[in-house]
Design a protein around this motif. Structure first.
Motif, short mmCIF file in Angstrom:
data_model
loop_
_atom_site.label_atom_id
_atom_site.label_comp_id
_atom_site.label_asym_id
_atom_site.label_seq_id
_atom_site.Cartn_x
_atom_site.Cartn_y
_atom_site.Cartn_z
N PRO A 36 -3.93 -0.60 -5.79
CA PRO A 36 -3.36 -1.37 -6.91
C PRO A 36 -1.84 -1.18 -6.99
CG PRO A 36 -5.28 -0.11 -7.65
CD PRO A 36 -4.96 0.36 -6.26
N LEU A 37 -1.15 -2.24 -7.38
CA LEU A 37 0.29 -2.13 -7.61
C LEU A 37 0.55 -1.07 -8.66
CD1 LEU A 37 1.29 -5.91 -7.62
CD2 LEU A 37 1.62 -4.26 -5.77
N MET A 38 1.66 -0.37 -8.53
CA MET A 38 2.13 0.69 -9.41
C MET A 38 1.32 1.99 -9.27
SD MET A 38 4.74 -0.89 -10.23
CE MET A 38 5.51 0.39 -11.17
N THR A 39 0.51 2.09 -8.22
CA THR A 39 -0.11 3.36 -7.87
C THR A 39 1.00 4.31 -7.47
OG1 THR A 39 -2.24 2.41 -7.22
CG2 THR A 39 -1.61 4.49 -6.14
N GLU A 40 0.90 5.59 -7.84
CA GLU A 40 1.96 6.57 -7.56
C GLU A 40 1.43 7.74 -6.74
OE1 GLU A 40 3.59 7.86 -11.29
OE2 GLU A 40 3.98 5.80 -11.95
N GLY A 41 2.34 8.39 -6.04
CA GLY A 41 1.98 9.57 -5.27
C GLY A 41 3.16 10.06 -4.47
N TYR A 42 2.87 10.74 -3.37
CA TYR A 42 3.93 11.18 -2.48
C TYR A 42 3.43 11.20 -1.04
CZ TYR A 42 1.67 15.74 -3.31
OH TYR A 42 0.76 16.75 -3.44
N VAL A 43 4.37 11.12 -0.11
CA VAL A 43 4.08 11.21 1.31
C VAL A 43 4.75 12.45 1.88
CG1 VAL A 43 3.71 8.75 1.74
CG2 VAL A 43 6.01 9.69 1.90
N MET A 44 4.15 13.00 2.93
CA MET A 44 4.71 14.18 3.59
C MET A 44 4.78 13.92 5.09
SD MET A 44 2.45 16.88 1.38
CE MET A 44 1.03 15.82 1.57
N TYR A 45 5.91 14.34 5.67
CA TYR A 45 6.11 14.19 7.11
C TYR A 45 7.00 15.33 7.59
CZ TYR A 45 7.63 12.17 11.56
OH TYR A 45 7.91 11.95 12.89
N GLN A 46 6.51 16.09 8.53
CA GLN A 46 7.25 17.20 9.12
C GLN A 46 7.94 18.08 8.07
OE1 GLN A 46 9.78 15.59 12.23
NE2 GLN A 46 8.02 15.29 13.57
N GLY A 47 7.18 18.48 7.07
CA GLY A 47 7.68 19.39 6.05
C GLY A 47 8.48 18.74 4.93
N LYS A 48 8.71 17.44 5.01
CA LYS A 48 9.44 16.74 3.95
C LYS A 48 8.45 15.99 3.07
CE LYS A 48 13.54 16.19 6.77
NZ LYS A 48 14.38 15.25 7.49
N LYS A 49 8.71 15.99 1.76
CA LYS A 49 7.82 15.36 0.79
C LYS A 49 8.65 14.46 -0.11
CE LYS A 49 5.27 17.00 -3.23
NZ LYS A 49 4.75 18.19 -3.89
N LEU A 50 8.25 13.18 -0.20
CA LEU A 50 8.98 12.22 -1.03
C LEU A 50 8.00 11.40 -1.86
CD1 LEU A 50 11.65 10.98 1.54
CD2 LEU A 50 12.02 12.47 -0.42
N PRO A 51 8.39 11.06 -3.09
CA PRO A 51 7.53 10.28 -3.98
C PRO A 51 7.50 8.80 -3.59
CG PRO A 51 9.62 10.66 -5.05
CD PRO A 51 9.66 11.42 -3.75
N PHE A 52 6.44 8.13 -4.01
CA PHE A 52 6.35 6.69 -3.81
C PHE A 52 5.63 6.04 -4.98
CE2 PHE A 52 2.19 7.91 -1.96
CZ PHE A 52 1.35 6.97 -2.55
N PHE A 53 5.81 4.73 -5.10
CA PHE A 53 4.97 3.90 -5.96
C PHE A 53 4.72 2.61 -5.22
CE2 PHE A 53 9.16 2.36 -7.03
CZ PHE A 53 9.00 1.00 -7.28
N VAL A 54 3.51 2.05 -5.39
CA VAL A 54 3.15 0.81 -4.70
C VAL A 54 3.77 -0.35 -5.47
CG1 VAL A 54 1.27 -0.70 -3.95
CG2 VAL A 54 1.01 1.80 -3.81
N GLY A 55 4.71 -1.02 -4.82
CA GLY A 55 5.41 -2.13 -5.45
C GLY A 55 5.27 -3.43 -4.70
N ASP A 56 4.54 -3.40 -3.56
CA ASP A 56 4.41 -4.59 -2.74
C ASP A 56 3.10 -4.56 -1.96
OD1 ASP A 56 5.23 -7.09 -1.85
OD2 ASP A 56 6.87 -6.36 -0.62
N ARG A 57 2.77 -5.68 -1.37
CA ARG A 57 1.58 -5.81 -0.53
C ARG A 57 2.00 -5.79 0.94
NH1 ARG A 57 -2.00 -3.78 -3.24
NH2 ARG A 57 -2.53 -4.80 -5.18
#
Length: 188
Positions: free
Chosen positions: A80-101
Motif C-alpha cells: 500500500p502507498l505510504m507504507t513505511e520501513g527501512y532498507v539495509m545494505y552492507q551495514g547501511k540502514k536508511l528509511p523509506f516510505f512507499v510513494g509510487d508504484r
C-alpha cells in the motif's frame, strides 16, 4: 595533590564505564524496539529511479502518492502507498516510505523495490547525478540485494505481505489482513 588526581581519575573512569553501559543498554533497547515494531522483514533485489516530473530519463511524472520525488520515497509493485520501513545494505540502514508504484516488468523478475536514486547512491557509495537522474560511481550497477523491514502499513489498497509482481494486480486490491511475522522472526 596526588590523592586528588587519583580521585579524579577514578571518577572519570566510573563515568566512562557507566556511559558505556548506558550506551550499550540504549543500543540493545533500540534493537529490541525495532524488532518489536517490525511488521514484515525480508530480502529482495532493488533498483532505483528518480521522477522529477520533466519526462526526461523515462520518468512518468509525479509519484502515485502525490508526494514530490524525494529521498526515502520508494516504489513498490504491491505494498500500500505510504507504507513505511527501512532498507539495509552492507551495514547501511536508511528509511523509506512507499510513494509510487513499480517497478513494472522488472518485478516479474524479482526486483520488488525501486529505491529513489539518492537513497540508492547513499547505500552504494555512489553519487546522485541531477543531470541524468541516475547514480554515478557504482560501476553501472543498477540492482542490489537489500534487506527490508516494514514498520507501518499504509492505509490504502495493496498487499500487506511479501511483495508480488506488479502484473499480479495486488496493488489495486484492499488487503485487510496484514502479514503476521513468524514467532522465530519476531524473537530473532
Amino acid at each position: 595533590m596526588r590523592s586528588v588526581a587519583m580521585l579524579a581519575a577514578s571518577v572519570l573512569s566510573a563515568v566512562t564505564i557507566g556511559a558505556g553501559a548506558t550506551q550499550a543498554h540504549a543500543q540493545q533497547e533500540s534493537t529490541t524496539a525495532t524488532a518489536q515494531h517490525a511488521m514484515l522483514m525480508g530480502t529482495t533485489t532493488a533498483s532505483y529511479f528518480w521522477d522529477d516530473s520533466s519526462g526526461r530519463a523515462g520518468d512518468t511524472g509525479l509519484p502515485a502518492a502525490g508526494k514530490p520525488m524525494q529521498k526515502g520515497l520508494v516504489a513498490s509493485p504491491s505494498w500500500p502507498l505510504m507504507t513505511e520501513g527501512y532498507v539495509m545494505y552492507q551495514g547501511k540502514k536508511l528509511p523509506f516510505f512507499v510513494g509510487d508504484r513499480g517497478p513494472g516488468d522488472p518485478s516479474s523478475r524479482g526486483v520488488m523495490l525501486d529505491l529513489d536514486a539518492k537513497t540508492f547512491a547513499e547505500l552504494t557509495g555512489g553519487s546522485f547525478n541531477a543531470h541524468t537522474l541516475g547514480v554515478d560511481g557504482v560501476g553501472g550497477n543498477g540492482h542490489i540485494k537489500v534487506d527490508y523491514v516494514v514498520t507501518k502499513w499504509g492505509d490504502g489498497v495493496g498487499k500487506k505481505n511479501y511483495p508480488v509482481s506488479y502484473s499480479s494486480g495486488a496493488w489495486a486490491e484492499k488487503d485487510a489482513g496484514p502479514a503476521v511475522m513468524p514467532v522465530s522472526a519476531e524473537n530473532g
